[in-house]
Every structure is written in structure tokens, then in C-alpha cells.
Design a protein around this motif. Structure first.
Motif, PDB file in Angstrom:
ATOM      1  N   ASP A  64     -23.792  63.909   4.198  1.00 31.21           N
ATOM      2  CA  ASP A  64     -24.427  63.501   5.579  1.00 31.21           C
ATOM      3  C   ASP A  64     -24.712  62.019   5.338  1.00 31.21           C
ATOM      4  N   ARG A  65     -25.310  61.730   4.410  1.00 29.41           N
ATOM      5  CA  ARG A  65     -25.705  60.244   4.004  1.00 29.41           C
ATOM      6  C   ARG A  65     -24.791  59.259   3.855  1.00 29.41           C
ATOM      7  N   LEU A  66     -23.731  59.779   3.154  1.00 31.74           N
ATOM      8  CA  LEU A  66     -22.641  58.786   3.024  1.00 31.74           C
ATOM      9  C   LEU A  66     -21.359  59.238   4.030  1.00 31.74           C
ATOM     10  N   SER A  67     -21.681  59.575   5.096  1.00 30.20           N
ATOM     11  CA  SER A  67     -20.596  60.215   5.815  1.00 30.20           C
ATOM     12  C   SER A  67     -19.692  59.019   6.587  1.00 30.20           C
ATOM     13  N   ALA A  68     -20.400  57.938   6.842  1.00 28.70           N
ATOM     14  CA  ALA A  68     -19.791  56.821   7.314  1.00 28.70           C
ATOM     15  C   ALA A  68     -18.778  56.110   6.468  1.00 28.70           C
ATOM     16  N   LEU A  69     -18.942  56.397   5.060  1.00 29.87           N
ATOM     17  CA  LEU A  69     -18.199  55.607   4.298  1.00 29.87           C
ATOM     18  C   LEU A  69     -17.005  56.223   3.758  1.00 29.87           C
ATOM     19  N   PRO A  70     -15.723  55.654   3.775  1.00 25.36           N
ATOM     20  CA  PRO A  70     -14.397  55.979   3.306  1.00 25.36           C
ATOM     21  C   PRO A  70     -14.375  55.772   1.877  1.00 25.36           C
ATOM     22  N   LEU A  71     -14.867  56.862   1.234  1.00 23.18           N
ATOM     23  CA  LEU A  71     -14.871  56.819  -0.334  1.00 23.18           C
ATOM     24  C   LEU A  71     -13.621  56.870  -0.927  1.00 23.18           C
ATOM     25  N   ALA A  72     -13.431  55.966  -2.052  1.00 18.78           N
ATOM     26  CA  ALA A  72     -11.916  55.769  -2.564  1.00 18.78           C
ATOM     27  C   ALA A  72     -11.865  56.833  -3.881  1.00 18.78           C
TER      28      ALA A  72
ATOM     29  N   GLU B  17     -17.315  68.237  -3.134  1.00 21.37           N
ATOM     30  CA  GLU B  17     -16.805  69.267  -2.638  1.00 21.37           C
ATOM     31  C   GLU B  17     -16.408  68.984  -1.087  1.00 21.37           C
ATOM     32  N   ALA B  18     -17.405  68.227  -0.285  1.00 21.43           N
ATOM     33  CA  ALA B  18     -17.294  67.938   0.942  1.00 21.43           C
ATOM     34  C   ALA B  18     -16.127  67.027   1.492  1.00 21.43           C
TER      35      ALA B  18
END
Length: 239
Positions: free
Chosen positions: A42-50, A69-70
Motif C-alpha cells: 500500500d505504501r508504494l502503491s503509487a509507484l510504477p516499480l520496474a 507477491e503483490a
């Protein structure tokens, strides 16, 4: 270049034990740490992680597991992001270590500190920075300049990396605080890093994604194509 989120592992069973765990096997997250790790998606949900990269130690891999996993991602294990090899100090009580002559060196002149039977803090900084830059170059080539990725490591390792990014001598790294499960953010460029966050424990991270320049800004962006130049007068921030 891309933007790296340096994530310290969540709180472990060793963090409250007053023992220098180092690379001892079997050091896992405690109940608090498990909760911290569970909140990362949830904390990093706004970030499009590569990409996700992690130290090989259990507490780092356990910290990243809920996020991986998410996102349906498989973390890359990077040995050069492992905890400091404290050598003969590993597993010893802190109350005993403070009596050692080397303790004052670690606190006041860490660039000269070499742990008996282990490694020196200057070597730790060199290996970690080199590994991060190599992964950053790879991820930038694969995913583009605006990509964001996570590297999960350990307190002293991240402090040493931040000191390098800030242009500070390693002897100043003990002035930097990096809490369990905190994030610090660096954007590397051709000629210098930019430090965007240090020891963030819950703030909005959406602003670490590089904003798309407006038409008015495009000319200025082209003039500093590799992103190495600082904005004169300060950043305009995230709209």
C-alpha cells in the motif's frame, strides 16, 4: 538515469537484542517487522516499480516478499548489498563491543574501521555504490530514464551509500539515521546523484517519480539532457 528507493529491511529479531547480528543466519523479522513489511504494498502503491533488488540475507528477502507477491515480481538477489561482514564482532553483545578500542574508530573515524576477520566500512561503501550504479544503469537501459526501482539492504550499508550520494566523507555517515523499513531515495545521473528522501517512514512517495516536463520546460530539459544539472532557483516540486 532511473530512481532507486533504498529500503532498509523491516525490524528484525536482532534489532532489539543488543547483539550485533551481522551476517548470522536465522535472523528473521519480528512481529513488528512482519507488520511493516505487510504495509509496503500500500505504501508504494503509487509507484510504477520496474525492478526489485535485495540483499541475500533472510530479513531483507522477507521484507520484500509481500511487495513482490503483490506486484507479481521476482526480486534479484545482489550479494554486494549484503550486511557488513563484522567478522569476529558478529554475534557479540553491544555492551561488550563498546569497550573495544575499535568502537571509537567506528564511531568517529569509520573510513579507517576494519572489523577483525571481516571487512572495512570503506570497502562496504565501494561495493554497495558500485552495485547500485550497475543495477541502475541496467534498469535504465531496460525500462527508461523515468523508471523507479527498489533495493532492500541494511542500515550501515544504506548510510554509507547516502553519504556517497550527498558528497559527504564516509566519516560523516554516522550522522545519518536510517530506521527499519524506512526508505531513502536517490536519482543517479551522469555526473552526480540527487538525494530525494532520507529515512522516510510513511510520507507520500508519489513525488519521487520524475514528472513529465511541460512544453515550457521542455527546452530547459533538453539543455540538460542527462538530468545532471540542478535547477537554478530550486525545484518547482510536483504539481
Amino acid at each position: 538515469m532511473a530512481t532507486v528507493i533504498l529500503l532498509r529491511h523491516a525490524r528484525s529479531t536482532a534489532n532489539g537484542s543488543a547483539v550485533l547480528a551481522g551476517r548470522q543466519p536465522g535472523v528473521a523479522l519480528d512481529d513488528t517487522g512482519v507488520g511493516q513489511a505487510a504495509r509496503l504494498p500500500d505504501r508504494l502503491s503509487a509507484l510504477p516499480l520496474a525492478a526489485l533488488v535485495t540483499s541475500p540475507l533472510e530479513r531483507c528477502q522477507q521484507t520484500l516478499r509481500p511487495l513482490a507477491e503483490a506486484r507479481g515480481m521476482t526480486p534479484v538477489v545482489e550479494p554486494e548489498l549484503a550486511e557488513v561482514d563484522y567478522g569476529d564482532w558478529t554475534g557479540r553483545a553491544l555492551k561488550d563491543l563498546v569497550e573495544e578500542p575499535l568502537w571509537r574508530v567506528v564511531q568517529q573515524h569509520p573510513s579507517a574501521a576494519v572489523f577483525p576477520g571481516g571487512e572495512g566500512l570503506a570497502s562496504v561503501q565501494a561495493r554497495a555504490v558500485a552495485a547500485l550504479r550497475a543495477h541502475d544503469a541496467r534498469i535504465t537501459a531496460e525500462h527508461g530514464q523515468d523508471s523507479v526501482w527498489v533495493a532492500c539492504s541494511h542500515g550501515d550499508v544504506i548510510k554509507a551509500v547516502l553519504a556517497d550520494a550527498l558528497g559527504a566523507h564516509l566519516d560523516a555517515f554516522q550522522r545519518i539515521v536510517v530506521d527499519p523499513c524506512s526508505v531513502s531515495v536517490i536519482r543517479y545521473t551522469e555526473t552526480r546523484p540527487f538525494v530525494l528522501r532520507i529515512n522516510d517512514n510513511g510520507g507520500d512517495l508519489a513525488g519521487v517519480v520524475p514528472p513529465k516536463p511541460s512544453p515550457e520546460q521542455a527546452g530547459a530539459e533538453a539543455a540538460r539532457a542527462d538530468g545532471s544539472d540542478a535547477v537554478i532557483g530550486g525545484s518547482t516540486g510536483t504539481p
